[in-house]
Design an enzyme around this catalytic site. Structure first.
Site, PDB file in Angstrom:
ATOM      1  N   HIS A 162       0.823  -1.224   0.000  1.00 29.43           N
ATOM      2  CA  HIS A 162       0.000   0.000   0.000  1.00 29.43           C
ATOM      3  C   HIS A 162       0.855   1.271   0.000  1.00 29.43           C
ATOM      4  O   HIS A 162       0.329   2.363  -0.199  1.00 29.43           O
ATOM      5  CB  HIS A 162      -0.929   0.037   1.222  1.00 29.43           C
ATOM      6  N   HIS A 200      -5.985  -7.422  -0.391  1.00 28.77           N
ATOM      7  CA  HIS A 200      -6.193  -6.000  -0.706  1.00 28.77           C
ATOM      8  C   HIS A 200      -5.431  -5.587  -1.968  1.00 28.77           C
ATOM      9  O   HIS A 200      -4.349  -6.109  -2.240  1.00 28.77           O
ATOM     10  CB  HIS A 200      -5.716  -5.132   0.467  1.00 28.77           C
ATOM     11  N   ASP A 287      -4.109 -13.049   3.649  1.00 26.64           N
ATOM     12  CA  ASP A 287      -5.408 -12.592   4.156  1.00 26.64           C
ATOM     13  C   ASP A 287      -6.571 -12.983   3.245  1.00 26.64           C
ATOM     14  O   ASP A 287      -7.711 -12.575   3.483  1.00 26.64           O
ATOM     15  CB  ASP A 287      -5.400 -11.074   4.452  1.00 26.64           C
TER      16      ASP A 287
HETATM   17  C1  SP5 Z   1      -1.005  -5.224   3.981  1.00 23.41           C
HETATM   18  C2  SP5 Z   1      -2.458  -5.277   4.305  1.00 23.41           C
HETATM   19  O1  SP5 Z   1      -3.058  -6.339   4.279  1.00 23.41           O
HETATM   20  N1  SP5 Z   1      -3.031  -4.126   4.685  1.00 23.41           N
HETATM   21  C3  SP5 Z   1      -4.415  -4.073   4.993  1.00 23.41           C
HETATM   22  C4  SP5 Z   1      -4.805  -2.765   5.555  1.00 23.41           C
HETATM   23  C5  SP5 Z   1      -6.251  -2.778   5.941  1.00 23.41           C
HETATM   24  N2  SP5 Z   1      -6.576  -1.618   6.681  1.00 23.41           N
HETATM   25  C6  SP5 Z   1      -7.984  -1.479   6.967  1.00 23.41           C
HETATM   26  C7  SP5 Z   1      -8.338  -2.367   8.099  1.00 23.41           C
HETATM   27  C8  SP5 Z   1      -9.774  -2.291   8.466  1.00 23.41           C
HETATM   28  C9  SP5 Z   1      -9.985  -3.182   9.650  1.00 23.41           C
HETATM   29  N3  SP5 Z   1     -11.353  -3.427   9.847  1.00 23.41           N
HETATM   30  C10 SP5 Z   1     -11.582  -4.207  11.034  1.00 23.41           C
HETATM   31  C11 SP5 Z   1     -12.751  -5.096  10.881  1.00 23.41           C
HETATM   32  C12 SP5 Z   1     -12.953  -5.875  12.138  1.00 23.41           C
HETATM   33  N4  SP5 Z   1     -14.091  -6.694  12.030  1.00 23.41           N
HETATM   34 ZN    ZN Z   2      -3.979  -7.296   2.755  1.00 18.10          ZN
END
Ligand code: SP5
Ligand code: ZN
Length: 345
Positions: A162, A200, A287
């Protein structure tokens, strides 16, 4: 497979991130890599320390003022008030659209906004050291490929995909896959492919190579209509100028099944094969796993063996760079499954 790892990542250990306006425990934490390291060691993989210095390449991929900010950010923060040592800074204002981003403000939180795409990428005392060490690891890996090693696994964090030319975001600071690709180019690879299979979209990697036909970026990811990073990752983003046609996004809906994911994966592999890359950088996020707490695909642990096996069919020198994956307990199995699949095709 040779694995490159350093414990320097442990100094990047922010305690919490922001979710729905509240502080929640960080998903991107040292335990992730400790579990992966233990699993790799148990399976008998040779684990070495980085030997290269990535600074020169980091300076080619990222802007000077951004690097300078990252290097000094924690000290600046603590110099404002010694109590800040125990407080995580978060940005609160961003130079969106018509606002100016040419001037770097003197206010630290405003600087943090200038260099961030989100408020989900907390910095810590050891962030620069950890991010730089991850860079050293992938440059070491790229050198090994150049020296004739067929595949190498870079067990690194913080992740990188990112992070753009002059910004952090999505838990990422230095774009590890991008600097690996640059290094491979410099050591003679005419065509490099970055294959991003993190859940992502790797907006930073896409940005960095958007106008480059010599680095093909291919990504399969959650549809940005509903998934982070929201503002990048659509299928009509195909590259610009000479780079047009060298950026392929395959967004898939939240809830995509393993079967559907593999259809996209195999079509991506044929696309990459037609490009005939001299080397492949795999941005490996875990992920996509069904148990991941922040993502919405449903791969099973055994699917990661298939991923490794299919990647091996490209018959191209491959450097794996760890990105996301937050189902900590299963991370060791899922990572070693990819490697096993690749090695025992
Ligand atoms: C490298 C990578 O995988 N980065 C991912 C960044 C995601 N950031 C947003 C995270 C949003 C978290 N939401 C929490 C949901 C809990 N149920
Ligand atoms: Zn990710």
């Amino acid at each position: 497979m040779i694995v490159i790892y350093t414990p320097d990542h442990k100094g990047h250990a922010p305690v919490h991130e922001i979710y729905r306006g509240e502080r929640v425990p960080s998903f991107e934490k040292p335990d992730r890599l400790v579990i992966i390291y233990d699993a790799l060691k148990d399976r008998g993989h040779e684990i070495i320390n980085p030997t290269a210095d990535s600074l020169a390449i980091i300076e080619e991929v990222h802007s000077a003022r951004y690097i300078n900010f990252l290097k000094t950010a924690w000290d600046t923060w603590v110099s404002i008030d010694p109590e800040n040592e125990h407080i995580q800074p978060f940005p609160s204002v961003w130079p969106v659209r018509t606002l100016r981003s040419d001037n770097e403000p003197l206010n630290f939180i405003a600087q943090l906004g200038l260099y961030s795409m989100d408020n989900g990428t907390p910095i810590d005392r050891g962030t620069w050291t950890a991010a730089k060490a991850a860079g050293d690891a992938v440059i070491t890996g790229a050198q090994m490929l150049h020296n004739g090693v067929h595949s190498v696994f870079c067990a690194v964090r913080p992740p990188g995909h990112h992070a753009g030319y002059d910004y952090m975001g999505g838990y990422c600071f230095i774009n590890n896959a991008a600097i690996a690709a640059r290094k491979l180019q410099q050591s003679g690879c005419k065509r490099v492919c970055i294959f991003d299979i993190d859940f992502h979209h790797g907006n930073g990697t896409q940005d960095i190579f958007y106008e480059s036909p010599d680095v093909l970026y291919v990504s399969i990811h959650g549809d940005p209509k509903t998934e982070f990073p929201f503002f990048s990752g659509y299928s009509d983003e195909k590259g610009l100028g000479d780079g047009y046609g060298y950026n392929l996004n395959i967004p898939l809906a939240a809830g995509t099944t393993s079967h559907q994911w593999f259809e996209a994966f195999r079509s991506a592999i044929s696309f990459i094969t037609r490009y005939k890359p001299d080397a492949v950088v795999v941005s490996l996020g875990l992920d996509t796993f069904e148990g991941d707490p922040i993502s919405k695909f449903s791969l099973l642990s055994e699917d990661f063996i298939k991923i490794g096996r299919d990647l091996h069919t490209m018959n191209t020198p491959t450097i794996f760079v760890l990105e996301g994956g937050y189902a900590v307990k299963e991370l060791g199995t899922n990572v070693t499954n990819v490697i096993d699949g690749f090695e025992n095709h």
